[in-house]
Design a protein around this motif. Structure first.
Motif, PDB file in Angstrom:
ATOM      1  N   ARG A 115      12.529  10.131   8.182  1.00 33.63           N
ATOM      2  CA  ARG A 115      11.466   9.921   7.196  1.00 33.63           C
ATOM      3  C   ARG A 115      10.996   8.474   7.171  1.00 33.63           C
ATOM      4  O   ARG A 115       9.839   8.193   6.857  1.00 33.63           O
ATOM      5  N   ARG A 153       3.580   1.043   1.674  1.00 33.55           N
ATOM      6  CA  ARG A 153       4.271   2.228   1.174  1.00 33.55           C
ATOM      7  C   ARG A 153       5.598   1.889   0.495  1.00 33.55           C
ATOM      8  O   ARG A 153       6.243   0.893   0.796  1.00 33.55           O
ATOM      9  N   GLN A 168       0.039   6.784  -4.442  1.00 36.58           N
ATOM     10  CA  GLN A 168      -0.154   8.176  -4.019  1.00 36.58           C
ATOM     11  C   GLN A 168       1.156   8.719  -3.477  1.00 36.58           C
ATOM     12  O   GLN A 168       1.709   8.170  -2.515  1.00 36.58           O
ATOM     13  N   LEU A 169       1.666   9.781  -4.077  1.00 37.07           N
ATOM     14  CA  LEU A 169       2.900  10.404  -3.616  1.00 37.07           C
ATOM     15  C   LEU A 169       2.662  11.057  -2.252  1.00 37.07           C
ATOM     16  O   LEU A 169       1.712  11.817  -2.088  1.00 37.07           O
ATOM     17  N   THR A 170       3.509  10.736  -1.282  1.00 40.95           N
ATOM     18  CA  THR A 170       3.348  11.305   0.064  1.00 40.95           C
ATOM     19  C   THR A 170       4.471  12.261   0.440  1.00 40.95           C
ATOM     20  O   THR A 170       4.287  13.084   1.328  1.00 40.95           O
ATOM     21  N   SER A 171       5.632  12.161  -0.207  1.00 44.90           N
ATOM     22  CA  SER A 171       6.695  13.133   0.040  1.00 44.90           C
ATOM     23  C   SER A 171       7.750  13.023  -1.052  1.00 44.90           C
ATOM     24  O   SER A 171       7.939  11.969  -1.658  1.00 44.90           O
ATOM     25  N   THR A 217       8.613   9.077  -1.085  1.00 40.54           N
ATOM     26  CA  THR A 217       7.732   8.107  -0.448  1.00 40.54           C
ATOM     27  C   THR A 217       6.375   8.141  -1.131  1.00 40.54           C
ATOM     28  O   THR A 217       5.921   9.185  -1.603  1.00 40.54           O
ATOM     29  N   ALA A 218       5.737   6.993  -1.181  1.00 40.71           N
ATOM     30  CA  ALA A 218       4.410   6.889  -1.777  1.00 40.71           C
ATOM     31  C   ALA A 218       3.669   5.752  -1.098  1.00 40.71           C
ATOM     32  O   ALA A 218       4.267   4.928  -0.411  1.00 40.71           O
ATOM     33  N   ARG A 219       2.368   5.716  -1.322  1.00 38.41           N
ATOM     34  CA  ARG A 219       1.532   4.694  -0.659  1.00 38.41           C
ATOM     35  C   ARG A 219       0.565   4.105  -1.681  1.00 38.41           C
ATOM     36  O   ARG A 219       0.030   4.815  -2.536  1.00 38.41           O
ATOM     37  N   ARG A 220       0.359   2.787  -1.561  1.00 39.48           N
ATOM     38  CA  ARG A 220      -0.702   2.155  -2.348  1.00 39.48           C
ATOM     39  C   ARG A 220      -2.015   2.382  -1.634  1.00 39.48           C
ATOM     40  O   ARG A 220      -2.150   2.082  -0.438  1.00 39.48           O
ATOM     41  N   PRO A 221      -3.011   2.937  -2.306  1.00 40.14           N
ATOM     42  CA  PRO A 221      -4.278   3.235  -1.631  1.00 40.14           C
ATOM     43  C   PRO A 221      -4.901   2.002  -0.982  1.00 40.14           C
ATOM     44  O   PRO A 221      -4.849   0.902  -1.547  1.00 40.14           O
TER      45      PRO A 221
END
Length: 289
Positions: free
Chosen positions: A44, A149, A240-243, A284-288
């Motif tokens: 991951r 992320r 933004q949640l990615t997993s 995991t998440a990401r900053r737009p």
């Protein structure tokens, strides 16, 4: 009560013990070796070539060194100066250029002088030391570059709300479970808060989870955070949640007497029907951008 002072003293007293019991010899003997925690999440996490990486609550730096070996330009941050001293020794002996900064998590943006990162990493056993998960998520957001992320693996809040007791007996102090004596079947009991509470859990543990040496400062202060609270905090911070993956294992024997070790991964899961218990999670998440 100054929870930072209490926990700093606790981790200062644990650090030398952990330096003798965290498998450091293996990491130094093999320049490609990774900590069990980082190796578990490698599918991951992926390679980190040319990424600026921040490891929050890095402790003595075994996972930090592993992130460096995946290609990252890594900075480790921790509130314990004794832990950081051990981490610097490990990095020096491994020939790894890792920057270490002393700070609590919430003060990280100031301590890092406004630096931002491609990846903010948080490992197992970290967020239970923080009283406000929403403030944690906002801090992570402030530390990430656009497009950067968040990667966190930690103990599952369901696991954190369990203690081990003998059938028919009152429950013991969770931190002393490894020394439960007497006869009778062991069973998990849902006795501790699942959701974040204003008042912390206060523990007094004479021994650390790694090694059988007494710690000099046995008091510690913790909070649990529900999985929904963690996800909501991440989303409310603008990430933004990615997993989100739940695992039936954890990298320590969290319920002594009830778990067995998988020797191939170093992970522990319930010996009896492990599918009943979410023991850890990866988010995991990401900053737009």
């Amino acid at each position: 009560m100054d929870y930072l002072a209490v926990n700093r003293a606790n981790w200062d007293s644990r650090a030398p013990i952990h330096a003798r019991n965290y498998g450091i010899d293996r990491l130094l003997a093999d320049p490609s070796a990774l900590s069990d925690v980082v190796r578990f999440d490698l599918p991951r996490l992926g390679l980190l070539d040319d990424l600026d990486v921040l490891h929050l609550q890095c402790h003595i730096g075994t996972d930090t060194l592993s992130l460096h070996r995946l290609g990252g330009r890594v900075t480790g941050l921790d509130l314990s100066p004794v832990s950081l001293a051990e981490a610097r020794v490990l990095a020096r002996e491994a020939g790894a250029a890792i920057d270490y900064v002393e700070s609590d998590v919430y003060s990280a943006p100031d301590a890092l002088a406004g630096r931002s990162f491609d990846l903010v990493y948080t490992g197992v056993g970290a967020i239970c030391w923080l009283p406000d998960i929403s403030r944690w998520a906002r801090t992570v957001q402030a530390l990430l570059r656009p497009g950067g992320r968040l990667f966190i693996r930690d103990g599952h809040p369901v696991l954190n709300s369990l203690i081990v007791q003998r059938v028919g007996e009152d429950h013991p102090d969770r931190e002393q479970q490894a020394w439960i004596t007497g006869e009778g079947a062991l069973t998990p009991a849902l006795e501790l808060p699942y959701f974040e509470q204003p008042e912390p859990l206060l523990w007094h543990s004479e021994y650390s989870y790694a090694g059988d040496e007494r710690v000099g400062s046995p008091a510690s202060v913790e909070w649990n955070h529900g999985l929904g609270e963690i996800v909501t905090a991440v989303l409310d911070a603008g990430l933004q949640l990615t997993s989100l993956t739940e695992h039936d294992s954890a990298p320590w024997e969290a319920l002594p007497g009830l778990m067995v070790e998988d020797e191939s991964t170093g992970e522990f899961r319930l010996a009896d029907r492990p599918w009943r218990l979410p023991a850890s999670f990866t988010l995991t998440a990401r900053r737009p951008a």
